[in-house]
Every structure is written in C-alpha cells, then in structure tokens.
Design a protein around this motif. Structure first.
Motif, PDB file in Angstrom:
ATOM      1  N   GLY A 189      28.770 129.368   9.933  1.00  0.00           N
ATOM      2  CA  GLY A 189      29.440 129.821  11.145  1.00  0.00           C
ATOM      3  C   GLY A 189      28.943 129.157  12.409  1.00  0.00           C
ATOM      4  N   MET A 190      28.735 127.833  12.343  1.00  0.00           N
ATOM      5  CA  MET A 190      28.261 127.106  13.519  1.00  0.00           C
ATOM      6  C   MET A 190      28.892 125.718  13.538  1.00  0.00           C
ATOM      7  N   SER A 191      28.604 124.963  14.583  1.00  0.00           N
ATOM      8  CA  SER A 191      29.171 123.628  14.705  1.00  0.00           C
ATOM      9  C   SER A 191      28.365 122.617  13.900  1.00  0.00           C
ATOM     10  N   ARG A 192      28.974 121.456  13.646  1.00  0.00           N
ATOM     11  CA  ARG A 192      28.280 120.383  12.940  1.00  0.00           C
ATOM     12  C   ARG A 192      27.087 119.895  13.766  1.00  0.00           C
ATOM     13  N   ALA A 193      27.250 119.847  15.074  1.00  0.00           N
ATOM     14  CA  ALA A 193      26.150 119.426  15.940  1.00  0.00           C
ATOM     15  C   ALA A 193      24.957 120.372  15.810  1.00  0.00           C
ATOM     16  N   SER A 194      25.247 121.680  15.674  1.00  0.00           N
ATOM     17  CA  SER A 194      24.167 122.664  15.515  1.00  0.00           C
ATOM     18  C   SER A 194      23.419 122.435  14.210  1.00  0.00           C
ATOM     19  N   ILE A 195      24.161 122.050  13.162  1.00  0.00           N
ATOM     20  CA  ILE A 195      23.534 121.765  11.876  1.00  0.00           C
ATOM     21  C   ILE A 195      22.522 120.632  12.027  1.00  0.00           C
ATOM     22  N   TYR A 196      22.911 119.570  12.718  1.00  0.00           N
ATOM     23  CA  TYR A 196      22.016 118.431  12.895  1.00  0.00           C
ATOM     24  C   TYR A 196      20.809 118.794  13.759  1.00  0.00           C
ATOM     25  N   ASN A 197      21.008 119.617  14.778  1.00  0.00           N
ATOM     26  CA  ASN A 197      19.889 120.053  15.614  1.00  0.00           C
ATOM     27  C   ASN A 197      18.900 120.899  14.808  1.00  0.00           C
ATOM     28  N   LEU A 198      19.446 121.802  13.996  1.00  0.00           N
ATOM     29  CA  LEU A 198      18.587 122.634  13.161  1.00  0.00           C
ATOM     30  C   LEU A 198      17.867 121.790  12.108  1.00  0.00           C
ATOM     31  N   LEU A 199      18.568 120.788  11.582  1.00  0.00           N
ATOM     32  CA  LEU A 199      17.967 119.900  10.589  1.00  0.00           C
ATOM     33  C   LEU A 199      16.795 119.128  11.192  1.00  0.00           C
ATOM     34  N   LYS A 200      16.980 118.702  12.443  1.00  0.00           N
ATOM     35  CA  LYS A 200      15.909 117.985  13.130  1.00  0.00           C
ATOM     36  C   LYS A 200      14.676 118.880  13.279  1.00  0.00           C
ATOM     37  N   ASP A 201      14.920 120.142  13.666  1.00  0.00           N
ATOM     38  CA  ASP A 201      13.808 121.085  13.810  1.00  0.00           C
ATOM     39  C   ASP A 201      13.156 121.379  12.462  1.00  0.00           C
ATOM     40  N   ALA A 202      13.981 121.532  11.429  1.00  0.00           N
ATOM     41  CA  ALA A 202      13.454 121.849  10.100  1.00  0.00           C
ATOM     42  C   ALA A 202      12.560 120.733   9.594  1.00  0.00           C
ATOM     43  N   ARG A 203      12.998 119.484   9.782  1.00  0.00           N
ATOM     44  CA  ARG A 203      12.197 118.358   9.316  1.00  0.00           C
ATOM     45  C   ARG A 203      10.935 118.198  10.148  1.00  0.00           C
ATOM     46  N   ARG A 204      11.016 118.480  11.458  1.00  0.00           N
ATOM     47  CA  ARG A 204       9.838 118.405  12.315  1.00  0.00           C
ATOM     48  C   ARG A 204       8.811 119.448  11.887  1.00  0.00           C
ATOM     49  N   GLU A 205       9.291 120.675  11.616  1.00  0.00           N
ATOM     50  CA  GLU A 205       8.379 121.732  11.182  1.00  0.00           C
ATOM     51  C   GLU A 205       7.798 121.419   9.810  1.00  0.00           C
ATOM     52  N   GLY A 206       8.613 120.820   8.949  1.00  0.00           N
ATOM     53  CA  GLY A 206       8.119 120.442   7.635  1.00  0.00           C
ATOM     54  C   GLY A 206       7.056 119.378   7.710  1.00  0.00           C
ATOM     55  N   ALA A 207       7.243 118.418   8.610  1.00  0.00           N
ATOM     56  CA  ALA A 207       6.247 117.364   8.789  1.00  0.00           C
ATOM     57  C   ALA A 207       4.951 117.926   9.352  1.00  0.00           C
ATOM     58  N   SER A 208       5.080 118.854  10.295  1.00  0.00           N
ATOM     59  CA  SER A 208       3.882 119.466  10.890  1.00  0.00           C
ATOM     60  C   SER A 208       3.105 120.246   9.845  1.00  0.00           C
ATOM     61  N   ALA A 209       3.823 120.950   8.986  1.00  0.00           N
ATOM     62  CA  ALA A 209       3.157 121.725   7.934  1.00  0.00           C
ATOM     63  C   ALA A 209       2.433 120.794   6.970  1.00  0.00           C
ATOM     64  N   GLY A 210       3.054 119.639   6.689  1.00  0.00           N
ATOM     65  CA  GLY A 210       2.424 118.674   5.813  1.00  0.00           C
ATOM     66  C   GLY A 210       1.168 118.093   6.417  1.00  0.00           C
ATOM     67  N   ASP A 211       1.199 117.818   7.711  1.00  0.00           N
ATOM     68  CA  ASP A 211       0.020 117.294   8.402  1.00  0.00           C
ATOM     69  C   ASP A 211      -1.133 118.285   8.364  1.00  0.00           C
ATOM     70  N   ASN A 212      -0.786 119.573   8.553  1.00  0.00           N
ATOM     71  CA  ASN A 212      -1.818 120.597   8.551  1.00  0.00           C
ATOM     72  C   ASN A 212      -2.469 120.726   7.176  1.00  0.00           C
ATOM     73  N   GLU A 213      -1.648 120.628   6.136  1.00  0.00           N
ATOM     74  CA  GLU A 213      -2.198 120.717   4.782  1.00  0.00           C
ATOM     75  C   GLU A 213      -3.114 119.549   4.489  1.00  0.00           C
ATOM     76  N   THR A 214      -2.729 118.350   4.966  1.00  0.00           N
ATOM     77  CA  THR A 214      -3.552 117.162   4.753  1.00  0.00           C
ATOM     78  C   THR A 214      -4.890 117.307   5.453  1.00  0.00           C
ATOM     79  N   ALA A 215      -4.854 117.837   6.689  1.00  0.00           N
ATOM     80  CA  ALA A 215      -6.079 118.028   7.461  1.00  0.00           C
ATOM     81  C   ALA A 215      -7.001 119.012   6.776  1.00  0.00           C
ATOM     82  N   GLU A 216      -6.430 120.089   6.193  1.00  0.00           N
ATOM     83  CA  GLU A 216      -7.264 121.095   5.543  1.00  0.00           C
ATOM     84  C   GLU A 216      -7.918 120.517   4.300  1.00  0.00           C
ATOM     85  N   VAL A 217      -7.180 119.702   3.549  1.00  0.00           N
ATOM     86  CA  VAL A 217      -7.738 119.087   2.357  1.00  0.00           C
ATOM     87  C   VAL A 217      -8.862 118.129   2.706  1.00  0.00           C
ATOM     88  N   ALA A 218      -8.647 117.337   3.779  1.00  0.00           N
ATOM     89  CA  ALA A 218      -9.666 116.396   4.205  1.00  0.00           C
ATOM     90  C   ALA A 218     -10.918 117.143   4.669  1.00  0.00           C
TER      91      ALA A 218
END
Length: 218
Positions: A189-218
C-alpha cells in the motif's frame, strides 16, 4: 397464567425470533413442576407437561452466573440439540423457575462441513510446475509472516516495520524479480519510490549490523 410465565414470556419470544426455526425456549415453574411456557417448539412438548427436573441436584450444576451448560440433548427425532439453562430465583434466592434454551445444530454442522470442503485441509499437494516460480505467492507469505512476527498489520505498521518488511523481501531475493517492486508497492500500500527508499534504509541498517558483528568478533 403464573407470574413466572407473565414475567418471562416476552423474553422467550424474543429469543426465538432472533433465530427463527432454530431455537426452542421452554419455561419451567419449579413450584408446580410444570412447563408454563414454550416458544419455537422443537421437542413436541406442551404447556402443562411435567417438567421432570430434579430440583435436589440443581444447585450442583449451576455456575456463578446461574447458568447450566452448554450441554447436549437428543431430540425426539434423533437430532442433537445444544442447550443452556438459566435459573430464575425468588426474593429469597431460591430457585423458582428455569429458562431452557435448546438450539438445533444440524444447520450449523452442515455449514461447517461446507466450509471445510472449501478449505485447504485435505487437498492434494499443489503442482510444483505451477507454483515453483510464483514469487508473488512467496512475497505474500513473507509479508504475512513478518507482520505476524512483529505483531502489527499493514494499517498499524510504522516505518521500522515497513523497513523490516522490505528487508525480508530483499533477503529472499524477491525484489530482484522483474516487476517485483511494483508488486511489493501494491501489496504494502505504498508507492514504488517508497519501496526504494525503504530498501535503501534496510540495506544500510543491514550493513551497519554486519559491521558491528565484525567488530565484536575482532
């Protein structure tokens, strides 16, 4: 006409009119041991018949709301009736009457059977050839699962929930399918542009979570 009958006759008629042909309401006068009112007759009894109620054991069956039931009864024609009984008390809280409601179950059982026949239970396995590549169905299932896990609906979902929805679709590879962004936009129930904006945020948050996990392992 007894006081009991005059006091509750209208109530008995009202109940049977709510479910025409499906309810019988019988009014028993415990002082006389007789049936003093009957509406929507299903049991072939009549006013003046003996109630045949064991008043001695009545109190043991009554709950805190002065109700007995539900319980099953077999009618004269073999039909099973679902029944409830309400106890009427006098000024001294002694049982003075009973309002017994008997409901036919055949129509409801038939409706339940019809619904079961149209449900997925008992159906043959779906054709893999037809559904193996149906990413739309996979998207629908993933959206429903994610909403359920987060305890929200599409109406109540906040931005964080929507980011999670798009992230789930992205992880499943659904957003790589041709036409999927348009389909996801319509489904959410949203626009295609909203999907891309949310996707950008989702991937950014996913990358940040990955960085944090790497830091904890190190």
């Amino acid at each position: 006409m007894s006081n009991l009958s005059s006091d509750y006759a209208a109530v008995c008629r009202l109940m049977t009119r709510l479910f025409p042909g499906q309810l019988e309401v019988v009014l028993h006068d415990l002082r006389t041991g007789k049936i003093v009112g009957i509406e929507g007759n299903l049991s072939n009894r009549a006013v003046g018949d003996e109630s045949l109620v064991e008043t001695e054991s009545l109190e043991a069956d009554v709950d805190d709301a002065d109700i007995i039931g539900p319980y099953a009864q077999t009618n004269w024609n073999g039909e099973v009736l679902r029944s409830f009984t309400a106890v009427v008390r006098d000024e001294d809280r002694r049982p003075s009457g009973l309002i017994c409601v008997n409901m036919r179950t055949a129509a409801f059982a038939a409706a339940a059977d019809l619904l079961a026949a149209f449900s997925a239970v008992g159906q043959k396995p779906r054709s893999k050839a037809l559904f193996a590549q149906d990413w739309r169905e996979a998207a629908n299932a993933l959206i429903a699962e994610t909403l359920s896990e987060r305890g929200v609906t599409l109406v109540t979902a906040r931005r964080t929930d929507k980011v999670a929805l798009v992230a789930a679709l992205d992880r499943a590879g659904i957003l790589e399918m041709r036409g999927s962004p348009d389909y996801a936009a319509k489904a959410l129930g949203m626009s295609r542009a909203s999907i891309y904006n949310l996707l950008k945020d989702a991937r950014r948050e996913g990358a940040s979570a990955g960085d944090n996990e790497t830091a904890e392992v190190a």
